[in-house]
Scaffold this motif. Structure first.
Motif, PDB file in Angstrom:
ATOM      1  N   GLN A   1     -52.410   9.897  28.459  1.00 14.33           N
ATOM      2  CA  GLN A   1     -53.875   9.736  26.627  1.00 14.33           C
ATOM      3  C   GLN A   1     -53.880  10.679  26.307  1.00 14.33           C
ATOM      4  O   GLN A   1     -52.977  10.894  25.227  1.00 14.33           O
ATOM      5  CB  GLN A   1     -55.622   9.969  27.346  1.00 14.33           C
ATOM      6  CG  GLN A   1     -56.520   8.770  26.587  1.00 14.33           C
ATOM      7  CD  GLN A   1     -58.061   8.611  26.573  1.00 14.33           C
ATOM      8  OE1 GLN A   1     -57.980   8.459  27.732  1.00 14.33           O
ATOM      9  NE2 GLN A   1     -58.114   8.361  25.209  1.00 14.33           N
ATOM     10  N   VAL A   2     -53.785  11.982  26.807  1.00 13.82           N
ATOM     11  CA  VAL A   2     -53.252  13.131  26.048  1.00 13.82           C
ATOM     12  C   VAL A   2     -52.191  13.441  25.828  1.00 13.82           C
ATOM     13  O   VAL A   2     -51.842  13.581  24.442  1.00 13.82           O
ATOM     14  CB  VAL A   2     -53.948  14.116  26.424  1.00 13.82           C
ATOM     15  CG1 VAL A   2     -53.292  15.282  26.309  1.00 13.82           C
ATOM     16  CG2 VAL A   2     -55.370  14.449  27.207  1.00 13.82           C
TER      17      VAL A   2
ATOM     18  N   PHE B   1     -47.773  11.540  30.255  1.00 10.71           N
ATOM     19  CA  PHE B   1     -47.566  11.156  30.030  1.00 10.71           C
ATOM     20  C   PHE B   1     -48.589   9.493  29.612  1.00 10.71           C
ATOM     21  O   PHE B   1     -48.562   8.509  29.275  1.00 10.71           O
ATOM     22  CB  PHE B   1     -46.263  10.132  30.201  1.00 10.71           C
ATOM     23  CG  PHE B   1     -45.849   9.409  28.668  1.00 10.71           C
ATOM     24  CD1 PHE B   1     -45.643  10.426  27.640  1.00 10.71           C
ATOM     25  CD2 PHE B   1     -45.426   8.145  29.054  1.00 10.71           C
ATOM     26  CE1 PHE B   1     -44.872   9.333  26.660  1.00 10.71           C
ATOM     27  CE2 PHE B   1     -44.903   7.205  27.236  1.00 10.71           C
ATOM     28  CZ  PHE B   1     -44.451   7.997  26.153  1.00 10.71           C
TER      29      PHE B   1
HETATM   30  P1  NAD Z   1     -54.024  10.778  31.960  1.00  8.46           P
HETATM   31  O1  NAD Z   1     -55.176  10.259  33.285  1.00  8.46           O
HETATM   32  O2  NAD Z   1     -54.389   9.637  31.133  1.00  8.46           O
HETATM   33  O3  NAD Z   1     -52.830  11.160  32.198  1.00  8.46           O
HETATM   34  C1  NAD Z   1     -52.337  11.753  33.948  1.00  8.46           C
HETATM   35  C2  NAD Z   1     -50.635  11.845  32.828  1.00  8.46           C
HETATM   36  O4  NAD Z   1     -50.598  13.558  33.885  1.00  8.46           O
HETATM   37  C3  NAD Z   1     -50.480  10.483  33.877  1.00  8.46           C
HETATM   38  O5  NAD Z   1     -49.034  10.101  32.908  1.00  8.46           O
HETATM   39  C4  NAD Z   1     -50.013  11.131  35.292  1.00  8.46           C
HETATM   40  O6  NAD Z   1     -48.690  10.142  35.535  1.00  8.46           O
HETATM   41  C5  NAD Z   1     -48.970  12.285  34.721  1.00  8.46           C
HETATM   42  N1  NAD Z   1     -49.354  12.693  36.007  1.00  8.46           N
HETATM   43  C6  NAD Z   1     -50.297  13.149  36.931  1.00  8.46           C
HETATM   44  N2  NAD Z   1     -49.550  13.883  37.913  1.00  8.46           N
HETATM   45  C7  NAD Z   1     -48.582  14.769  37.882  1.00  8.46           C
HETATM   46  C8  NAD Z   1     -47.701  15.612  38.378  1.00  8.46           C
HETATM   47  N3  NAD Z   1     -48.574  16.305  39.172  1.00  8.46           N
HETATM   48  N4  NAD Z   1     -47.017  16.340  37.718  1.00  8.46           N
HETATM   49  C9  NAD Z   1     -46.569  15.808  35.777  1.00  8.46           C
HETATM   50  N5  NAD Z   1     -46.934  14.855  35.440  1.00  8.46           N
HETATM   51  C10 NAD Z   1     -48.559  13.857  36.508  1.00  8.46           C
HETATM   52  O7  NAD Z   1     -55.119  11.923  31.946  1.00  8.46           O
HETATM   53  P2  NAD Z   1     -55.725  12.074  30.400  1.00  8.46           P
HETATM   54  O8  NAD Z   1     -56.352  11.810  29.734  1.00  8.46           O
HETATM   55  O9  NAD Z   1     -54.103  12.697  29.159  1.00  8.46           O
HETATM   56  O10 NAD Z   1     -55.312  14.140  30.697  1.00  8.46           O
HETATM   57  C11 NAD Z   1     -54.791  15.132  31.485  1.00  8.46           C
HETATM   58  C12 NAD Z   1     -55.146  17.048  30.700  1.00  8.46           C
HETATM   59  O11 NAD Z   1     -55.441  16.494  29.535  1.00  8.46           O
HETATM   60  C13 NAD Z   1     -56.604  16.485  31.624  1.00  8.46           C
HETATM   61  O12 NAD Z   1     -55.982  17.646  32.673  1.00  8.46           O
HETATM   62  C14 NAD Z   1     -57.772  16.826  31.034  1.00  8.46           C
HETATM   63  O13 NAD Z   1     -58.213  17.604  31.401  1.00  8.46           O
HETATM   64  C15 NAD Z   1     -57.095  17.543  29.781  1.00  8.46           C
HETATM   65  N6  NAD Z   1     -58.256  16.873  28.322  1.00  8.46           N
HETATM   66  C16 NAD Z   1     -58.322  14.967  28.219  1.00  8.46           C
HETATM   67  C17 NAD Z   1     -59.004  15.029  27.211  1.00  8.46           C
HETATM   68  C18 NAD Z   1     -59.605  13.135  27.434  1.00  8.46           C
HETATM   69  O14 NAD Z   1     -60.024  13.452  26.672  1.00  8.46           O
HETATM   70  N7  NAD Z   1     -58.615  12.540  28.193  1.00  8.46           N
HETATM   71  C19 NAD Z   1     -59.849  15.844  26.187  1.00  8.46           C
HETATM   72  C20 NAD Z   1     -59.307  17.431  26.996  1.00  8.46           C
HETATM   73  C21 NAD Z   1     -58.037  17.932  27.569  1.00  8.46           C
END
Ligand code: NAD
Length: 421
Positions: free
Chosen positions: A228-229, A226
């Motif tokens: 950013q993505v 939950f």
């Molecule tokens: P973020 O740190 O904002 O959020 C990560 C979320 O995952 C948090 O809610 C965290 O509590 C949760 N989380 C962590 N470990 C977990 C687990 N074991 N089980 C369930 N939930 C868990 O990260 P983000 O920016 O949302 O990125 C998430 C994914 O999306 C990453 O793999 C990233 O590579 C990918 N992504 C990000 C972007 C970007 O621009 N931010 C772009 C493409 C892909």
């Protein structure tokens, strides 16, 4: 890999994943042998030592990297990662994926990636700034808006991007916003960046569902992660009329078969950093096996492995976290007729917003959030159509279709440019 490829001197991890996937797609996509040679030999691999004067007056050296994988389709673009496990092999792999991501979306970029092997949380803000400025200074002749563009990744944020832009600009003696994307809006960053990836996840789902006759209004969605993505994907899907029945963080999740109030959840999570005790609590493992129409792993790489895939009861899995679905899991899911939507397509919003920021910077003319979103929507819709068409023509899954489309675009650019001199 049948042909000799570049071998990183350290952990080959992600680079090997790229080579393996390339090898598999070569059976479907027709690439000229010269293009394959280009793809398995990154264009430029730079290793820099980054000396940083620490707050206690001692000087510590950190290892930094920048890999430009390919520039056939335009200047390279790619994130900079600050993490203790950053290595040349990992950076080369990330750079190769950027080449493909840009090509899937038809963007005029090649792929790059960079990083520093450091734990950014162990540094003070001043140390982080000095590290960032020295890393940028070491690369100053190799980067630029029409050469190689830097962006954020794990461990880096918009403040770090601002220091990079300032260091580059002060060295050149003129302000150059387009050398960096993911900057604050006050420095030429774009509107609509924060939720661009989540928006692209939702738009990919919507466009695919329309194309394939899958349910939309009231369809049930579970989102793992939950942040950013995942948070933004849940927000947009709820806005589009789907029923988000479960979301989770690393501490577990909440589940309501009638649908969660996503906006209220986001507000609560934003204020407290915790999900409220609404509906039923659910473990991350149980969330992955909910009977839903769409499952969106948006937290971690490799979370859907062979074992977890056997319990999946969703009709479609959208890979929002990079590499969320392992090869073994994908084979199992496809075998059961589950639609798997690859990260190359699903998570395109980050690169798209980087592209739109770069275009605005080059023109010094800036769009509203609504204009940026409309452009993201048009690009996502086109990419989904093109990937589906390619997959259907090859009678293949969407990942193969996306990879084939990307590789064929790089192939065409390579053919037209020829080999210099
Ligand atoms: P973020 O740190 O904002 O959020 C990560 C979320 O995952 C948090 O809610 C965290 O509590 C949760 N989380 C962590 N470990 C977990 C687990 N074991 N089980 C369930 N939930 C868990 O990260 P983000 O920016 O949302 O990125 C998430 C994914 O999306 C990453 O793999 C990233 O590579 C990918 N992504 C990000 C972007 C970007 O621009 N931010 C772009 C493409 C892909």
């Amino acid at each position: 890999m049948g042909i000799p490829a570049y071998r990183p001197p350290d952990e080959p991890g992600l680079w090997d994943v790229f080579l393996n996937r390339l090898e598999r797609v070569l059976k479907k996509a027709s690439l000229h042998p010269t293009t394959v040679e280009y793809l398995v030999h990154p264009r430029r691999l730079v290793t820099v030592s980054v000396p940083v004067k620490m707050d206690d007056g001692k000087v510590r050296f950190f290892q930094g990297y920048r890999v430009v994988h390919n520039i056939a389709r335009g200047p390279s673009i790619g994130g900079v990662r600050y993490h203790p496990k950053v290595s040349l092999g990992q950076t080369a792999g990330l750079a190769a994926w950027m080449t493909l991501k840009a090509a899937v979306y038809g963007l005029p970029f090649g792929g790059a990636a960079g990083g520093v092997a450091v734990d950014p949380k162990a540094l003070s803000s001043k140390e982080l700034e000095r590290l960032t400025r020295r890393y940028t200074a070491e690369l100053v002749n190799l980067i630029g808006p029409d050469i190689d563009i830097l962006g954020p990744d794990l461990g880096t944020h918009e403040g770090i991007m601002a220091w990079m832009m300032d260091t580059y600009s002060m060295t050149l003696g003129t302000t150059v916003p387009g050398v960096v994307v993911g900057k604050p809006a006050a420095l030429g960053g774009t509107e609509g960046r924060d939720d661009a990836v989540g928006l692209s996840v939702a738009l990919v789902l919507w466009t695919l569902a329309e194309r394939r006759g899958l349910p939309l209004e009231g369809a049930r969605v579970a989102v793992q992660g939950f942040g950013q993505v995942g948070g933004a994907a849940a927000f947009w899907l709820a806005r589009m009329g789907l029923k988000v029945v479960a979301v989770s963080t690393s501490k577990g999740g909440v589940y309501d078969p009638e649908g969660l109030e996503v906006e209220a959840l986001l507000a609560h999570y934003g204020e407290t950093g915790e999900l409220p005790p609404w509906g039923e609590s659910i473990s991350n493992e149980a969330l992955l096996s909910l009977e839903v129409d769409y499952l969106i792993p948006a937290a971690l790489e490799g979370v859907l492995d062979g074992k977890a895939a056997q319990k999946v009861r969703a009709r479609a899995v959208l890979e929002a976290a990079n590499g969320a679905v392992t090869d073994e899991a994908e084979a199992h899911l496809l075998g059961r007729g589950v639609l798997v939507v690859p990260d190359l397509l699903t998570g395109g919003g980050g690169l798209l917003s980087g592209y739109l920021e770069w275009v605005q910077d080059l023109n010094m003319f800036f769009w509203t959030k609504e204009e940026v979103r409309a452009r993201i929507e048009a690009s996502v819709r086109r990419a989904v159509e093109e990937v589906c068409e390619r997959a259907e023509a090859l009678e293949a899954d969407l990942r193969t279709g996306a990879l084939a489309l990307a590789l064929e675009r790089v192939n065409e650019a390579t053919r037209l440019r020829g080999v210099y001199p």
